[in-house]
Scaffold this active site. Structure first.
Site, PDB file in Angstrom:
ATOM      1  N   LYS A 172       1.720   2.017  -5.747  1.00 54.93           N
ATOM      2  CA  LYS A 172       2.724   2.737  -4.963  1.00 54.93           C
ATOM      3  C   LYS A 172       4.085   2.674  -5.659  1.00 54.93           C
ATOM      4  O   LYS A 172       4.502   1.612  -6.121  1.00 54.93           O
ATOM      5  CB  LYS A 172       2.802   2.132  -3.561  1.00 54.93           C
ATOM      6  CG  LYS A 172       1.474   2.217  -2.796  1.00 54.93           C
ATOM      7  CD  LYS A 172       1.524   1.500  -1.476  1.00 54.93           C
ATOM      8  CE  LYS A 172       1.682   0.004  -1.626  1.00 54.93           C
ATOM      9  NZ  LYS A 172       1.573  -0.731  -0.355  1.00 54.93           N
ATOM     10  N   THR A 204      12.046   0.464   7.069  1.00 53.91           N
ATOM     11  CA  THR A 204      10.764   0.652   6.373  1.00 53.91           C
ATOM     12  C   THR A 204       9.821  -0.528   6.591  1.00 53.91           C
ATOM     13  O   THR A 204       8.932  -0.774   5.788  1.00 53.91           O
ATOM     14  CB  THR A 204      11.007   0.848   4.868  1.00 53.91           C
ATOM     15  OG1 THR A 204      11.744  -0.288   4.366  1.00 53.91           O
ATOM     16  CG2 THR A 204      11.777   2.123   4.583  1.00 53.91           C
ATOM     17  N   GLY A 206       6.796  -2.525   7.517  1.00 54.95           N
ATOM     18  CA  GLY A 206       5.391  -2.227   7.759  1.00 54.95           C
ATOM     19  C   GLY A 206       4.844  -1.018   7.038  1.00 54.95           C
ATOM     20  O   GLY A 206       3.747  -0.553   7.358  1.00 54.95           O
ATOM     21  N   THR A 207       5.556  -0.513   6.034  1.00 57.84           N
ATOM     22  CA  THR A 207       5.073   0.681   5.345  1.00 57.84           C
ATOM     23  C   THR A 207       3.746   0.447   4.630  1.00 57.84           C
ATOM     24  O   THR A 207       2.838   1.269   4.697  1.00 57.84           O
ATOM     25  CB  THR A 207       6.114   1.189   4.328  1.00 57.84           C
ATOM     26  OG1 THR A 207       6.528   0.101   3.494  1.00 57.84           O
ATOM     27  CG2 THR A 207       7.326   1.768   5.018  1.00 57.84           C
ATOM     28  N   GLY A 208       3.626  -0.686   3.930  1.00 59.13           N
ATOM     29  CA  GLY A 208       2.392  -0.973   3.203  1.00 59.13           C
ATOM     30  C   GLY A 208       1.211  -1.168   4.132  1.00 59.13           C
ATOM     31  O   GLY A 208       0.105  -0.667   3.865  1.00 59.13           O
ATOM     32  N   CYS A 209       1.427  -1.883   5.223  1.00 56.14           N
ATOM     33  CA  CYS A 209       0.375  -2.109   6.223  1.00 56.14           C
ATOM     34  C   CYS A 209      -0.079  -0.774   6.813  1.00 56.14           C
ATOM     35  O   CYS A 209      -1.282  -0.495   6.949  1.00 56.14           O
ATOM     36  CB  CYS A 209       0.880  -3.002   7.352  1.00 56.14           C
ATOM     37  SG  CYS A 209       1.626  -4.547   6.828  1.00 56.14           S
TER      38      CYS A 209
END
Length: 268
Positions: A172, A204, A206-209
């Site tokens: 990412k 932002t 929790g974007t990866g989760c």
């Protein structure tokens, strides 16, 4: 309805971890289930404490779900120790888990180390079980052992990570200043680029989760890796665009923005 399992840590302020995973899964129209690996004490300003769950309880959570329910995909999040990683690996192999999407959570946005340094090698070995791994640039640097500054660096790191045994790699690009492009290296060695749009927001959390859970949801629905990543990218982009503040620090993304508006929340 497809059933998707998240194995991850709990976020007490609801923006990341298990809570974000279940919100993202629900938004994709799948049934979310959870195995909690750790409890964190955190708010929008940071992570302040972590309590790992005992290995036997982690193992039992996984076993009883698979004894009763057909799991269409698994999203893996926070795994803080070598012991937890090995317990989950052994149990997933025992239950013959399929469609395993690994989000290699290492450090929180506030700088709290959620993965012990001693567990990095165990995590690298764990990738052998993965259908897809979704590192951001700092995580990809640790997994690949190289510095990432350019798009070519992202591609090179993806090939190195793939050699650890995972079938597909999504690096990412959100941490780059000049681009939000994500790079997918597929099982057959194809490179697919997903262009992104950057929004001026601090919210932002929790974007990866959220992204990895959304991808897991679509893979569980039977979509291809490429199409699942595309759907995940579209969803997280809209969620970041509609993120909001709930405290003094980094707020959550908008998992259910249309529902919030329909409920009469003064979102604007």
């Amino acid at each position: 309805m497809k059933k998707i399992l998240t194995i991850a840590g709990s976020d007490s302020c609801g923006g990341a971890g298990i809570q974000a995973d279940l919100k993202a899964m629900s938004a994709q129209g799948v049934y979310g289930m959870s195995v909690i690996t750790a409890i964190t004490a955190q708010n929008t300003k940071g992570v302040f404490a972590v309590q790992e769950i005992e290995n036997d309880i982690i193992r039992k959570q996984i076993e009883v779900i698979y004894e009763d329910i057909e799991v269409d995909a698994v999203k893996i999040g926070m795994l803080s120790s070598t012991e937890i990683i090995e317990t989950i690996a052994q149990t997933l192999e025992k239950v013959n888990a399929k469609n395993i999407i690994i989000d290699p959570v290492m450090v929180s946005k506030s700088g709290y180390y959620l993965l012990k340094e001693s567990a990095i090698e165990a995590l690298k070995k764990f990738l052998q079980l993965g259908t897809l791994v979704t590192p951001n640039i700092p995580e990809a640097e640790i997994l690949s052992g190289m510095k990432i500054e350019t798009e070519k660096d992202m591609i090179d790191s993806a090939f190195i990570i793939k050699k650890l045994g995972v079938k597909n790699v999504l690096v990412k690009g959100g941490h780059r200043n000049d681009s939000c492009t994500d790079i997918l290296l597929t099982e057959n060695g194809e490179i697919v680029k997903f262009l992104g749009e950057r929004f001026e927001t601090k919210n932002t959390h929790g974007t990866g989760c959220t992204l990895s859970s959304t991808i897991a949801s679509y893979i569980g629905k039977g979509m291809s890796i490429e199409e699942s990543v595309k759907q995940g990218k579209n969803y997280i982009t809209k969620a970041i665009e509609n993120s909001f503040s709930i405290g003094e620090g980094v707020g959550p993304v908008g998992h259910f923005i249309e529902l919030y508006k329909k409920a009469g929340v003064d979102y604007e």
